[in-house]
Design a protein around this motif. Structure first.
Motif, PDB file in Angstrom:
ATOM      1  N   ALA A 303       0.818  -1.291   0.034  1.00 29.85           N
ATOM      2  CA  ALA A 303       0.094   0.180  -0.045  1.00 29.85           C
ATOM      3  C   ALA A 303       0.852   1.249   0.022  1.00 29.85           C
ATOM      4  O   ALA A 303       0.618   2.268  -0.661  1.00 29.85           O
ATOM      5  N   GLU A 304       2.076   1.224   0.635  1.00 29.53           N
ATOM      6  CA  GLU A 304       2.604   2.455   0.976  1.00 29.53           C
ATOM      7  C   GLU A 304       3.595   2.890  -0.123  1.00 29.53           C
ATOM      8  O   GLU A 304       3.882   3.991  -0.365  1.00 29.53           O
ATOM      9  N   TYR A 305       3.881   1.799  -1.046  1.00 29.33           N
ATOM     10  CA  TYR A 305       4.942   1.892  -2.067  1.00 29.33           C
ATOM     11  C   TYR A 305       4.297   1.563  -3.503  1.00 29.33           C
ATOM     12  O   TYR A 305       5.207   1.293  -4.398  1.00 29.33           O
ATOM     13  N   TYR A 306       2.800   1.816  -3.624  1.00 31.35           N
ATOM     14  CA  TYR A 306       2.179   1.414  -4.761  1.00 31.35           C
ATOM     15  C   TYR A 306       2.762   0.203  -5.637  1.00 31.35           C
ATOM     16  O   TYR A 306       3.071   0.421  -6.760  1.00 31.35           O
ATOM     17  N   LEU A 307       2.921  -0.891  -4.982  1.00 33.58           N
ATOM     18  CA  LEU A 307       3.500  -2.096  -5.672  1.00 33.58           C
ATOM     19  C   LEU A 307       2.367  -3.085  -5.842  1.00 33.58           C
ATOM     20  O   LEU A 307       1.029  -2.989  -5.218  1.00 33.58           O
ATOM     21  N   ASN A 308       2.526  -4.262  -6.615  1.00 36.57           N
ATOM     22  CA  ASN A 308       1.576  -5.143  -6.819  1.00 36.57           C
ATOM     23  C   ASN A 308       1.662  -6.285  -5.831  1.00 36.57           C
ATOM     24  O   ASN A 308       2.809  -6.294  -4.945  1.00 36.57           O
ATOM     25  N   ASP A 309       0.858  -7.171  -5.673  1.00 35.00           N
ATOM     26  CA  ASP A 309       1.115  -8.285  -4.674  1.00 35.00           C
ATOM     27  C   ASP A 309       2.288  -9.075  -4.788  1.00 35.00           C
ATOM     28  O   ASP A 309       3.083  -9.400  -3.700  1.00 35.00           O
ATOM     29  N   GLU A 310       2.606  -9.330  -5.943  1.00 36.95           N
ATOM     30  CA  GLU A 310       3.950  -9.924  -6.214  1.00 36.95           C
ATOM     31  C   GLU A 310       5.151  -9.404  -5.993  1.00 36.95           C
ATOM     32  O   GLU A 310       6.215  -9.905  -5.236  1.00 36.95           O
ATOM     33  N   GLN A 311       5.284  -8.009  -6.362  1.00 37.40           N
ATOM     34  CA  GLN A 311       6.398  -7.343  -5.837  1.00 37.40           C
ATOM     35  C   GLN A 311       6.533  -7.131  -4.383  1.00 37.40           C
ATOM     36  O   GLN A 311       7.548  -7.415  -3.805  1.00 37.40           O
ATOM     37  N   ALA A 312       5.453  -6.761  -3.640  1.00 38.18           N
ATOM     38  CA  ALA A 312       5.682  -6.682  -2.127  1.00 38.18           C
ATOM     39  C   ALA A 312       5.775  -8.017  -1.689  1.00 38.18           C
ATOM     40  O   ALA A 312       6.734  -8.104  -0.698  1.00 38.18           O
ATOM     41  N   GLY A 313       5.372  -9.055  -2.190  1.00 37.55           N
ATOM     42  CA  GLY A 313       5.651 -10.614  -1.591  1.00 37.55           C
ATOM     43  C   GLY A 313       7.066 -10.793  -1.590  1.00 37.55           C
ATOM     44  O   GLY A 313       7.799 -11.372  -0.998  1.00 37.55           O
ATOM     45  N   LEU A 314       7.840 -10.442  -3.001  1.00 42.44           N
ATOM     46  CA  LEU A 314       9.122 -10.789  -3.133  1.00 42.44           C
ATOM     47  C   LEU A 314      10.070  -9.901  -2.297  1.00 42.44           C
ATOM     48  O   LEU A 314      11.031 -10.429  -1.710  1.00 42.44           O
ATOM     49  N   ILE A 315       9.568  -8.707  -2.119  1.00 40.34           N
ATOM     50  CA  ILE A 315      10.535  -7.759  -1.341  1.00 40.34           C
ATOM     51  C   ILE A 315      10.374  -8.227   0.221  1.00 40.34           C
ATOM     52  O   ILE A 315      11.589  -8.223   0.835  1.00 40.34           O
ATOM     53  N   CYS A 316       9.219  -8.576   0.756  1.00 38.14           N
ATOM     54  CA  CYS A 316       9.179  -8.914   2.025  1.00 38.14           C
ATOM     55  C   CYS A 316       9.378 -10.345   2.447  1.00 38.14           C
ATOM     56  O   CYS A 316       9.300 -10.753   3.576  1.00 38.14           O
ATOM     57  N   GLU A 317       9.832 -11.201   1.411  1.00 38.29           N
ATOM     58  CA  GLU A 317      10.322 -12.509   1.491  1.00 38.29           C
ATOM     59  C   GLU A 317      11.206 -12.605   2.690  1.00 38.29           C
ATOM     60  O   GLU A 317      11.193 -13.621   3.636  1.00 38.29           O
ATOM     61  N   GLU A 318      12.164 -11.672   2.384  1.00 39.47           N
ATOM     62  CA  GLU A 318      13.356 -11.756   3.430  1.00 39.47           C
ATOM     63  C   GLU A 318      13.369 -10.267   4.227  1.00 39.47           C
ATOM     64  O   GLU A 318      13.454  -9.157   3.460  1.00 39.47           O
ATOM     65  N   LYS A 319      13.606 -10.511   5.527  1.00 39.54           N
ATOM     66  CA  LYS A 319      13.526  -9.076   6.012  1.00 39.54           C
ATOM     67  C   LYS A 319      14.700  -8.010   5.562  1.00 39.54           C
ATOM     68  O   LYS A 319      14.117  -7.079   5.598  1.00 39.54           O
ATOM     69  N   ALA A 320      15.881  -8.679   5.526  1.00 37.81           N
ATOM     70  CA  ALA A 320      16.849  -7.754   5.193  1.00 37.81           C
ATOM     71  C   ALA A 320      16.723  -7.197   3.928  1.00 37.81           C
ATOM     72  O   ALA A 320      16.946  -5.836   3.459  1.00 37.81           O
ATOM     73  N   VAL A 321      16.074  -7.864   3.215  1.00 37.68           N
ATOM     74  CA  VAL A 321      15.337  -7.203   1.460  1.00 37.68           C
ATOM     75  C   VAL A 321      14.691  -6.018   1.549  1.00 37.68           C
ATOM     76  O   VAL A 321      14.667  -4.919   1.465  1.00 37.68           O
ATOM     77  N   GLY A 369      22.188  -6.570   2.996  1.00 40.68           N
ATOM     78  CA  GLY A 369      22.539  -5.019   3.960  1.00 40.68           C
ATOM     79  C   GLY A 369      24.130  -5.170   3.828  1.00 40.68           C
ATOM     80  O   GLY A 369      24.745  -3.983   4.238  1.00 40.68           O
ATOM     81  N   SER A 370      24.964  -5.936   3.614  1.00 41.78           N
ATOM     82  CA  SER A 370      26.328  -5.608   3.225  1.00 41.78           C
ATOM     83  C   SER A 370      26.921  -5.606   1.908  1.00 41.78           C
ATOM     84  O   SER A 370      28.335  -5.889   1.752  1.00 41.78           O
TER      85      SER A 370
END
Ligand code: ADP
Ligand code: ZN
Ligand code: MG
Length: 495
Positions: A303-321, A369-370
């Motif tokens: 919601a905050e970054y105007y993404l679709n479900d797939e993008q949000a899911g991929l980005i949030c798969e890993e906390k570091a990402v 992150g590194s």
């Protein structure tokens, strides 16, 4: 039609530095029998002592799964004989486990279901037997490693739901930093229980499937078992309550043993460990470890970054990402980009070029992150492209150079001469030059306009744009080149 009931028992290795009841190192892959002591070897007369960090991590998982942490929790001895368990009993929890009566929503792939969590309990792992031809070897490094068992109620109805539950749980414990979730190394193991029955008749007679070391096998094993049991009921046979093993080579389950009852274990309170009553300070230390969990985070990020479900899911798969992404967008906004523009550009770049480099260079997404491409550098590169300082085409090479040379994108763009030319006067010169040398193409393009042949016009224009770009060493802004060429082609002609 039959109704299906699935309940899971998931074991996770907690990432404590030492074992749960002694000071031995807790690690995977060390030289066999190097991390052992009289306590975890079960010598007579030794005293276990609770590793409070294991209790904290266990309670943290319990909280994330909406479990109640009781006022008093304690340990029992679960007696059985196994060569890799030198004490002949396992210290576990029975009457008052550290987490009780929770729930979790699973959501994804068109599935949505509330799954009740019966309990979470802390116990010690057993050692490992390695069978080599005629001899069996024993490695006790794993004996006494902190293990948390999460038991669900039989609320799931398909292999797909069980797979989703495990994937989601895996993401959750990784977010909490209490387990690495590595199913191949056995850091996360699941046993699946399944029964079917005539709809409305309640639970059937359950079969437990063991040896499921990937979430895909959980799905396959359960779906196989659901079919097998349905065929048996159809044929008027009764299902035997038993434990079966998943055979990944044959894609089927096979009987292992008939299941013992809980009484067989002769649970009794562990006399060498005191009852644990979590006090306010302990509970605060548990809550301090809570983070925004994967599902709510994906919903917010979407919601905050105007993404679709797939993008949000991929980005949030890993906390570091997810952390990396949010930090890059926020820096890009500080650099003056508009939030939506920054969010979309960075998501696209992250999920294509950056992801590609990570997998090519075998960098674990958890280590994002590194990397040399810090969130700030990705934000800076995004700003350079958004402002037309460098072309989208050069972005990829710039990314590569940031990785290999550890420099800021602006410096690389400058050093390589990758700054884009946006000055219309400079571009116009190049356009005119090409116009003069490509008279035949120009003529054909005008003819295509007259004939209304859009396809031909498009390819001829692309050719002219390419020539002009080449003329500027690839640095002219392609949109401006295109506009100027169009203007010339349509000149003196009513549109
Ligand atoms: P056991 O005593 O064999 O360990 P439990 O009652 O402790 O069995 O349950 C273990 C797991 O099996 C739990 O996840 C539970 O939800 C699941 N389960 C129990 N009974 C059934 C059933 N009849 N059908 C499917 N799953 C079941
Ligand atoms: Zn030890
Ligand atoms: Mg049980």
């Amino acid at each position: 039609m039959y109704q299906t009931f699935i309940g899971l028992e998931v074991h996770i290795h907690l990432l404590t530095k030492t074992k749960v009841f002694c000071g031995c190192r807790s690690a995977f892959g060390d030289e066999p029998n190097t991390n052992i002591c009289p306590v975890c070897m079960g010598y007579p007369g030794v005293m276990p002592a609770l590793n409070i960090e294991a209790m904290r991590m266990g309670c943290l998982v319990a909280r994330a799964l909406n479990c109640r942490i009781p006022e008093k929790t304690w340990f029992e001895r679960k007696q059985y004989f196994y060569p890799d368990m030198p004490k002949n009993y396992q210290i576990s929890q029975f009457a008052s486990p550290l987490g009780q009566e929770g729930w979790v929503n699973i959501d994804g792939g068109g599935m949505n279901r509330k799954v009740r969590i019966r309990e979470c309990h802390l116990e010690e792992d057993a050692g490992k037997m390695i069978h080599t031809g005629t001899v069996s070897l024993l490695d006790y490094n794993r004996a006494g490693v902190s293990l948390l068992e999460i038991v669900t109620e039989p609320d799931m109805e398909s292999g797909e739901e069980a797979e989703l539950f495990v994937q989601q749980l895996r993401r959750t414990v990784r977010y909490l930093g209490v387990c690495d979730g590595n199913m191949e190394e056995g850091s996360l193991r699941a046993d699946a229980n399944v029964s079917i029955n005539t709809a409305g008749k309640g639970l059937g007679r359950k079969v437990e499937i063991k040896n499921l070391n990937s979430s895909r096998f959980i799905k396959l094993g359960l779906n196989y078992e659901i079919k097998r049991q349905a065929a048996m009921l159809d044929a008027g046979k009764t299902i035997i309550q038993e434990t079966r093993l998943w055979n990944e080579n044959r894609d089927e389950t096979a009987p292992m043993r008939t299941k013992e009852n809980a009484q067989d274990y002769r649970y009794f309170p562990e006399p060498d460990l005191p009852v644990f009553a979590p006090d306010a300070a302990f509970l605060r230390s548990v809550d301090a470890g809570l983070v925004e969990l994967p599902l709510p985070r994906a919903a917010r990020v979407k919601a905050e970054y105007y993404l679709n479900d797939e993008q949000a899911g991929l980005i949030c798969e890993e906390k570091a990402v997810a952390d990396y992404y949010e930090s890059a967008v926020s820096i890009a906004c500080e650099l003056g980009l508009e939030q939506k523009d920054a969010a979309v550009r960075i998501a696209n770049r992250l999920l294509s070029d950056v992801k590609h480099i990570l997998s090519r260079d075998k960098i674990d997404a958890a280590d994002i992150g590194s990397i040399k491409l810090t969130p700030r550098r990705l934000a800076e590169l995004t700003a350079l492209i958004a402002r037309g300082t460098t072309s989208n085409k050069n972005a990829k090479q710039t990314l590569e150079a940031v990785f290999s040379e550890d420099k800021d994108p602006a410096q690389i763009v400058k050093e390589r001469g990758w700054e884009q030319i946006n000055d219309p006067a400079v571009i116009s010169e190049a356009v005119k030059k090409v116009w003069g040398s490509e008279a035949k193409t120009v003529e054909d393009a005008r003819a295509a306009i007259e004939a209304g042949n859009q396809k031909k016009l498009k390819s001829l224009t692309a050719y002219l744009v390419g020539k002009t770009l080449a003329c500027t060493g690839g640095r002219a802004a392609p949109e401006i080149v295109g506009q100027q060429l169009d203007a010339l082609l349509y000149e003196g002609r009513k549109k």
